[in-house]
Design a protein around this motif. Structure first.
Motif, short mmCIF file in Angstrom:
data_model
loop_
_atom_site.label_atom_id
_atom_site.label_comp_id
_atom_site.label_asym_id
_atom_site.label_seq_id
_atom_site.Cartn_x
_atom_site.Cartn_y
_atom_site.Cartn_z
N UNK A 165 0.81 -1.22 0.00
CA UNK A 165 0.00 0.00 0.00
C UNK A 165 0.84 1.27 0.00
N UNK A 166 2.06 1.19 0.51
CA UNK A 166 2.90 2.39 0.59
C UNK A 166 3.86 2.52 -0.60
N UNK A 167 3.66 1.72 -1.65
CA UNK A 167 4.49 1.81 -2.86
C UNK A 167 3.72 2.57 -3.94
N UNK A 168 4.42 3.18 -4.89
CA UNK A 168 3.71 3.84 -6.00
C UNK A 168 2.76 2.90 -6.73
N UNK A 169 3.21 1.65 -6.95
CA UNK A 169 2.36 0.68 -7.64
C UNK A 169 1.11 0.36 -6.82
N UNK A 170 1.29 0.25 -5.51
CA UNK A 170 0.16 -0.03 -4.62
C UNK A 170 -0.84 1.10 -4.59
N UNK A 171 -0.35 2.35 -4.61
CA UNK A 171 -1.25 3.51 -4.63
C UNK A 171 -2.06 3.52 -5.93
N UNK A 172 -1.38 3.28 -7.06
CA UNK A 172 -2.08 3.23 -8.34
C UNK A 172 -3.12 2.11 -8.33
N UNK A 173 -2.73 0.96 -7.83
CA UNK A 173 -3.64 -0.19 -7.80
C UNK A 173 -4.88 0.11 -6.95
N UNK A 174 -4.69 0.68 -5.78
CA UNK A 174 -5.83 0.96 -4.89
C UNK A 174 -6.70 2.12 -5.41
N UNK A 183 3.82 11.96 -6.43
CA UNK A 183 4.85 12.65 -5.65
C UNK A 183 4.64 12.31 -4.18
N UNK A 184 5.74 12.38 -3.46
CA UNK A 184 5.69 12.06 -2.04
C UNK A 184 5.23 13.29 -1.27
N UNK A 185 4.17 13.11 -0.48
CA UNK A 185 3.62 14.19 0.33
C UNK A 185 3.55 13.69 1.77
N UNK A 186 4.32 14.32 2.66
CA UNK A 186 4.37 13.90 4.07
C UNK A 186 4.63 12.41 4.21
N UNK A 187 5.52 11.87 3.39
CA UNK A 187 5.90 10.47 3.48
C UNK A 187 5.02 9.50 2.71
N UNK A 188 3.89 9.96 2.17
CA UNK A 188 2.98 9.09 1.43
C UNK A 188 3.01 9.43 -0.05
N UNK A 189 2.82 8.41 -0.89
CA UNK A 189 2.73 8.64 -2.33
C UNK A 189 1.32 9.11 -2.67
N UNK A 190 1.24 10.22 -3.42
CA UNK A 190 -0.04 10.77 -3.87
C UNK A 190 0.01 10.98 -5.38
#
Length: 160
Positions: free
Chosen positions: A49-58, A136-143
């Motif tokens: 969930x904390x990877x760029x791929x995981x963010x895109x997937x979710x 882009x990384x915002x406060x430690x999270x990928x957005x």
């Protein structure tokens, strides 16, 4: 005295030619390889969930599920705050990861978006496009900064 001539059509029909045996062997090998590939392949990959791929997937799953509130949480704050929502439709999409590039504060996830449409006499049609999600990384999270048009939930602002 009733010997059958080796060159007669009757004797040739009982023999398998080397070409025929070769073709049968090729077909058997192809079928075996296809069956092994089908039965040994993994299911859909789930990325962290904390990877760029995981963010895109979710994010994409939230869009497909019609959960715009969940999808908005994956956008950079500026986009989420100024979002004028629009309906993404009810298309049947599938995403395949091509490659992902991650730097310190930015990431790029390249995918193939497949859309299944209709159901004609020969089955549904499938259209594929190569697309990009920028993060882009915002406060430690990928957005997500940009998304492909198929997964856009906010209307684009027209510049005056």
């Amino acid at each position: 005295m009733n010997e059958v001539d080796a060159a007669s059509p009757r004797s040739q029909s009982r023999r398998w030619s080397p070409v025929m045996l070769g073709l049968i062997a090729v077909v058997v090998v192809v079928v075996a390889v296809a069956l092994v590939a089908i039965f040994t392949r993994d299911g859909d990959s789930v990325y962290p969930a904390d990877s760029p791929e995981g963010v895109v997937q979710r994010y994409a799953q939230a869009i497909v599920d019609g959960d715009s509130a969940a999808a908005l949480a994956y956008l950079v704050p500026e986009s989420a705050e100024e979002c004028e929502r629009w309906d993404t439709g009810a298309a049947d999409y599938r995403i395949t990861l091509l490659r992902s590039t991650e730097r310190d504060t930015t990431a790029r996830v390249e995918v193939i978006v497949s859309e299944v449409v209709g159901g004609g006499p020969f089955g549904p049609d499938e259209y594929q496009n190569q697309e990009v999600f920028d993060l882009e990384r915002v406060d430690g999270d990928w957005k997500l900064v940009t998304t492909p048009w198929q997964f856009r939930i906010c209307a684009e602002k027209v510049q005056p």
